[in-house]
Every structure is written in C-alpha cells, then in structure tokens.
Design a protein around this motif. Structure first.
Motif, PDB file in Angstrom:
ATOM      1  N   GLY B 468       0.822  -1.208   0.000  1.00 20.82           N
ATOM      2  CA  GLY B 468       0.000   0.000   0.000  1.00 20.82           C
ATOM      3  C   GLY B 468       0.856   1.257   0.000  1.00 20.82           C
ATOM      4  N   LEU B 469       1.896   1.276   0.832  1.00 18.70           N
ATOM      5  CA  LEU B 469       2.757   2.458   0.923  1.00 18.70           C
ATOM      6  C   LEU B 469       3.446   2.759  -0.407  1.00 18.70           C
ATOM      7  N   VAL B 470       4.029   1.701  -1.000  1.00 19.37           N
ATOM      8  CA  VAL B 470       4.762   1.912  -2.241  1.00 19.37           C
ATOM      9  C   VAL B 470       3.812   2.367  -3.353  1.00 19.37           C
ATOM     10  N   ALA B 471       2.680   1.669  -3.491  1.00 15.72           N
ATOM     11  CA  ALA B 471       1.748   2.007  -4.569  1.00 15.72           C
ATOM     12  C   ALA B 471       1.176   3.407  -4.362  1.00 15.72           C
ATOM     13  N   GLY B 472       0.873   3.758  -3.096  1.00 18.82           N
ATOM     14  CA  GLY B 472       0.322   5.080  -2.821  1.00 18.82           C
ATOM     15  C   GLY B 472       1.291   6.174  -3.225  1.00 18.82           C
ATOM     16  N   THR B 473       2.542   6.029  -2.810  1.00 21.06           N
ATOM     17  CA  THR B 473       3.539   7.047  -3.146  1.00 21.06           C
ATOM     18  C   THR B 473       3.726   7.143  -4.657  1.00 21.06           C
ATOM     19  N   LEU B 474       3.823   5.988  -5.321  1.00 20.21           N
ATOM     20  CA  LEU B 474       4.017   6.020  -6.783  1.00 20.21           C
ATOM     21  C   LEU B 474       2.843   6.691  -7.483  1.00 20.21           C
ATOM     22  N   SER B 475       1.615   6.419  -7.009  1.00 17.17           N
ATOM     23  CA  SER B 475       0.475   7.033  -7.687  1.00 17.17           C
ATOM     24  C   SER B 475       0.465   8.546  -7.481  1.00 17.17           C
ATOM     25  N   ALA B 476       0.884   8.996  -6.278  1.00 18.34           N
ATOM     26  CA  ALA B 476       0.958  10.447  -6.053  1.00 18.34           C
ATOM     27  C   ALA B 476       2.002  11.081  -6.966  1.00 18.34           C
TER      28      ALA B 476
END
Lengths: 104, 571
Positions: B468-476
């Motif tokens: 979740g953390l990695v995907a969230g940051t990448l999407s931002a």
C-alpha cells in the motif's frame, strides 16, 4: 549559573532557572526593557508605522507578559521529582538498553 | 549582485538578535549538563509538562511552512488560506490527541517507523523509514533556503555563502543540546514570533485603514488587475469558502470537496498524525494523558495563528510596491533570493516597510529562530530514524549506546550537508507552499491510509502494509508528473490535493485487496497496536478520571472543535 539541579539530592527541589516560565519571562523582560527605551529615546519612524510609537507599546506589552510568566513561576513552582518512572526497555526492539541503577 | 541589502538593520536590531542567540546557546549548554543517555538525547526522558510540549508541538511547525508559506499564500489568494488551519491542522490535531496518541504513547515506540515495524514487520518499516528520512532532508532544505534568504536580505551575502553559514549555525545548535533544548527553544521562539508578528499585523492594519480599508484595497486591486495576471476575484480573496482560488477547481462544489477531503482529511490528517517531527514532541511528555493533551492544547493557539500570518500577507499584497507589481503580473527585482521578488518575500517586505528599528530586530530574531528550529526539528527527526530505524536495525546491530549516539551525530552532519543541496530545489519554487504540499502528498497521504487501516482493521497483513505504501507514493508521483506535463490542469494547490487523495484511495484499495489474499499476523502480537486488540486500560490514563473536566482530554478537544467550527462560519 552555579545553582544547578543536583539529582543526588534526596529532598524535592524547585526547577528554578530551568523552569521554562522563568526563561520566557527573562527573555520577554529584556526585550521589553530595550524596546521601551528605544520607544522613548529612539527615532519612532512615524512614516513607517502611521504615527504609532510601535516600539514603546510593544515594549510595555512585553513587560506585562514577562511579569505574568515570572509571577506564575513564583506562585506555582515546579518541584522536580527525585524519582519518576521511565519507560521500560523493550527486548523486542533494537535500542540501547537503559542502564538501570542497581538500587531503585 | 548589488551590495544593498533588502532590510536596513541598525545596531539595535543586531542587539536583539544577539540576545536571542545568547539565550538559545545558554539553554543548550544548560541542557547538555543533564543529557545522560541516548534516550534523554532523543526523547528528553518524557518528563515535560503538557503545556510546554503543547506549545513546542505547534512551534515545531511554526517554521517555514507557517510563516513564509502561509503569508505567501495570503498575499497570492487571500482568506482561503485559512483552510490550512481550520479545516486542516486543528481537526487533525484533535484527532491525533483523542484517537491516535494512545497507540503511540502506549506502545512506547520511539519513532513512527518503529510503530510500522511492530504492526507490519520489516517491509513496511523499511519503506517508511527510508521515505521518511528522504522527506525530512527535502523539508530541511526548505527551511534552510528560507533561513539563507533572510541572511541574504539582512547582510547582502551571496546566497550560497548564506546557505553554508546558516547550515553551520543549525548544526552547532543541534549538537549542543538534543531534544530537550530544542523543545525549550521552540517554546521561547513561539513567544518571540508572536511578539513580532502581532505588532506587524496591527501596524499593517492601521496603515491600510483597518479591516475595512484592507477589504476596500483588495477589492480595488482585484478589479483593476490586468486579466493576464490571473488574479483571484475580490470575493474569492475575501471569503474562505468555497476557496476556488486555493484548490484550482472551477466548480465551487468540487472545490469544497477537494478542500475537505484532499486538504483536510488526507493531507492534514496525514501530516499531523504521522509526522514524527510533531509526534516526537508529544512523546516527550510525562504521561499518556499529557501526551494526548499535547496536540489538543496546541490546537488552541494554532487556530489563531492565521490572523498573524495570513493577514500580514494580504496587507503586503496591497501595501508594498513590489508585491503590488508582482500581483499585477510584473516581475520586480530584488527579493530574498536575489533573483526577483516572489510571494515568499511578502512578509519580509512588509516588515521592511512598516516596522521601526527595534521591532524589526525582534521580527528578524523570530524568523531566524523559526527557520532554525524548523530545520533542527527535521534534522533531529532524521537523526532518530536514521540511527535507530535504519542503521541499528539493518546495518550494525548490538553496539553500545555510545556508538549509536556517535552515529546520530555523524548523521546530523551528513543531513545538514545534504540539506544545502535540497535547499536548491526549494528555491526553484515561487510559492514554497506548493512545493511542500506536493511533498506531503507523496509521503504522508499513503502513510496515513496505511496507519488508519492498520490501527482499526486487525486483518490487515504485513504484505499489504508495504504494498500500500509503495503504490500510494508512486500514484501520487504519477499524478504530480501528469500535472507538471499539463495533462491535468489545476492551478493553485489543487494538483497536490488530487495527488494526495489519489495516493490515499490507491493505498486503501490495494491494502484491502492484498490483505484478503495474504496471511495476517496473530492477534496476540497486536496488543497496543490495533484498536480492537488493545484493552481499554492500556489506552487511558487511570489518573485522568480524577482530574477536573478542564484538564481531561475529551472535553478539551470538544471545546477546541466547537471554537474552530465557529471560526469557519465567521469567515
């Protein structure tokens, strides 16, 4: 500053100069005196402030704040506890283990 | 570069600045005598009263962001800037105190990444520790850039010399005392800043003819501005809602949703509840009750800070010649960076125009203190996370306490040097607030999503934590790049709000999906970390029930919430 807190002292002692209220009071007091003097003797620069002696009024206000903090510290001094509970070491986390004194 | 300085300071001003630094160093020396072991150095032994940590809590944040960023925003778009406080910060601080603090304090972690480790294990911890460390270095750069800007404005030194000197001063300040000294200084700095910004606001208002004079001048300026300058209309600048100038949405409805969800819920809750720089202050208090009250006590002064930072920005935009020119689409010379006036200079220019020598020195001392403390806070948080969460856990285990203190000091020096370089990035932004919101969207929004889900849903798995953390940051980051490339067209801070909201939603959705197909932790390991697994007595302070109502957490939070709702309706 020779009156440092001595942690080996067994009777409760007051925080004194370490009390943050005294430090705030002292700084605000020094600033208050300097600004008040600047307001009385210095150039009030009315063209900047729109005919208000800003230094004088701020200086006086700071003196009041200073008096409130020092008064508060005098009336309700902080007593430093000789012995307070510190959080325990947690063996599951990598941290410097607290060296506990042999007697508690 | 000309040899003239932006601000014409006299010996009196320098005296006031020197007195401040004398106090700061004095506290550092006194605090050094009582620094005994590394827990003291990092968390001050958890022995400070709640009102001290409460003021330090907001003061740690009363640095670059608040003072320069908010006044820049005030000059550019006016009243909608108050949303950062009344929709953003204050509700988030109350939430932190009432809901989240028991988990932080009760589980006795020393850092937010450490909480991630206990809840989700290695993957999420490593991702979080690294992203947090990077974020701190970038934000330290913002503070350093602004600090160097003041030195440049004051002394006329070239900006790169100012950067290095400012970095060296911050470094000596941190190595002198640790968090205890930092916290005392922050409280002191809060009073100095209020003592200088309050007269600045009052004199400024007096000069423009009071509140009515200010609204008249803003209205006249907005009406006469050339259309290519794209100035917000007077109504947009003078009313906080719907804040279309802030969010960049044309539709008032979307604007309100964007502000409440993007800025309020995701960005501000994310910032205030997971930002270790702030939370560290509360962890330094003497009981769980004091730790919970720390952000709540901080919320009371916090709700009045907009009056002394945003209003001076608005005054500056109608009173200072260069700012009027800038707002009309001009590009006047000068400014703190030496490369033309920017909105970031709104406050400095107003000080130059309205404060007499004396008060000017007080204001300069306050600003220097704020940026220095802001940068010191970033660096000490970096230091904690680097030496405990990265170095000790992944690189060198089981060394002595002295060893990690030494690593911490080396990390401090390294971080300061890096900040000199990240300051260059920050100087590329005209309005530093845009840059900061972008950073917070990258780092804090996904972290908040993972936290809130992990705290209330025991089924959430360790794998879901880091995915979740990695995907969230990448999407931002993806949304930000799309906005930069012009695919998404949102002026103002709308792009940052959208990036943060996207990160939040992506993080929640992916975390739920991944949790459903991976193995959760055993519930017995989640005590103190997940709401349903933590018995009530672990979350509350037994002494608190005996206190009078005005010293208890929840009634205090209720009063603060009521006050902020009134403020939202009043403006």
């Amino acid at each position: 500053m020779s009156d440092t807190t001595d942690t080996t002292d067994s009777k409760p002692h007051k925080a004194g100069v370490f009390d943050v209220r005294n430090i705030i009071g002292a700084l605000m007091g020094v600033y208050g005196v300097i600004l008040t003097l600047a307001g009385i003797f210095g150039d009030p620069e009315f063209e900047k402030t729109g005919d208000v002696n800003a230094n004088l009024w701020t200086g006086l206000a700071l003196l009041v704040v200073s008096a409130v903090f020092i008064g508060w510290a005098r009336l309700r001094p902080i007593v430093v506890p000789t012995d307070f509970d510190r959080p325990d070491d947690d063996p599951t986390r990598p941290a410097p283990q607290r060296k506990r004194p042999p007697t508690h | 570069m000309s040899s003239d300085t932006l601000i014409d300071a006299s010996w009196l001003d320098y005296l006031l600045v020197a007195i401040y630094f004398g106090f700061v160093l004095g506290i550092g020396v006194m605090a050094r005598r009582s620094v005994s072991d590394s827990i003291d150095f990092f968390l001050s032994g958890r022995s400070l009263p709640a009102w001290v940590t409460g003021l330090a809590f907001i003061s740690a944040n009363l640095g670059a962001v608040e003072i320069m960023g908010m006044s820049a925003n005030g000059a550019e778009i006016g009243m909608p800037t108050v949303h950062y406080f009344w929709v953003g910060a204050v509700p988030a601080m109350l939430f932190l105190g009432v809901v989240m603090m028991p988990f932080y304090y009760g589980s006795k972690v020393r850092s937010v990444p450490e909480f991630m480790f206990r809840r989700f294990g290695t993957g999420a911890h490593l991702v979080n520790a690294i992203s947090f460390a990077v974020a701190q270095l970038l934000i330290a750069g913002v503070n350093l850039a602004l600090l160097a800007g003041i030195v440049h404005a004051l002394l006329g030194w070239p900006i790169w010399i100012a950067l290095i000197v400012a970095g060296a001063v911050v470094l000596s300040y941190i190595t002198l005392g640790g968090l205890s000294a930092a916290i005392y200084n922050e409280v002191l700095q809060f009073f100095v800043i209020v003592a200088s910004l309050l007269p600045l606001t009052l004199i400024g208002l007096h000069r423009v003819g009071g509140w009515d004079g200010l609204t008249d001048k803003i209205t006249a300026a907005a009406d006469s501005a050339p259309p290519e300058a794209e100035v917000a209309t007077a109504a947009q600048q003078l009313e906080s809602w719907p804040g279309t100038a802030l969010s960049g949405f044309d539709s008032p409805l979307f604007s309100v949703i964007g502000i409440v969800f993007g800025l309020g819920f995701v960005l501000s809750f994310g910032y205030w509840t997971t930002n270790f720089v702030e939370v560290q202050r509360a962890m330094a208090s003497d009981s769980i009750s004091a730790a919970r009250k720390t952000p709540i006590i901080g919320a009371f002064p916090k709700m009045f800070i907009p009056f002394i930072v945003i209003i001076p920005g608005m005054i500056s935009a109608v009173l200072v010649t260069e700012m009027i020119d800038l707002k009309n689409g001009g590009s006047p010379d000068g400014g703190a960076s030496g490369e033309g006036v920017a909105y970031n200079d709104a406050l400095l220019l107003l000080m130059r125009d309205v404060l007499p020598n004396g008060l000017l020195g007080l204001a300069i001392a306050g600003l220097l203190a704020a940026f220095m403390a802001g940068m010191a806070a970033n660096i000490s948080a970096f230091n904690t996370v680097f030496s405990y969460d990265l170095w000790q856990r992944y690189i060198r285990k089981d060394h002595s306490d002295d060893y990690y203190l030494r690593i911490g000091r080396l990390a401090t020096v390294g971080a300061t040097v890096i900040a000199i370089f990240t300051a260059q990035i920050a100087m590329g932004y005209d309005n530093v607030m845009n840059y900061l919101q972008t950073l917070f969207g990258f780092f804090n929004a996904p972290l908040f999503a993972t936290f809130i889900l992990g705290m209330f849903w025991k089924r959430m798995t360790p794998t879901a934590g880091w995915v979740g953390l990695v995907a969230g940051t990448l999407s931002a980051v993806a949304v930000d790049r799309l906005a930069a490339a012009g695919v998404i067209d949102l002026p103002g801070q709308g792009a940052a709000f959208l990036a943060a909201s996207t990160a939040f939603v992506v993080d929640i959705v992916l975390s739920i999906l991944v949790s459903l197909v991976t193995k959760p932790k055993d519930p017995s390991e989640l005590r103190g970390l997940v709401y349903s697994e933590t018995p009530r007595e672990d979350r509350t302070d037994p002494d608190e029930a005996a206190m009078p109502w005005w010293r208890r957490t929840v009634p205090l939070a209720g009063i603060a919430l009521a006050m902020v709702i009134v403020l939202n309706f009043a403006f």
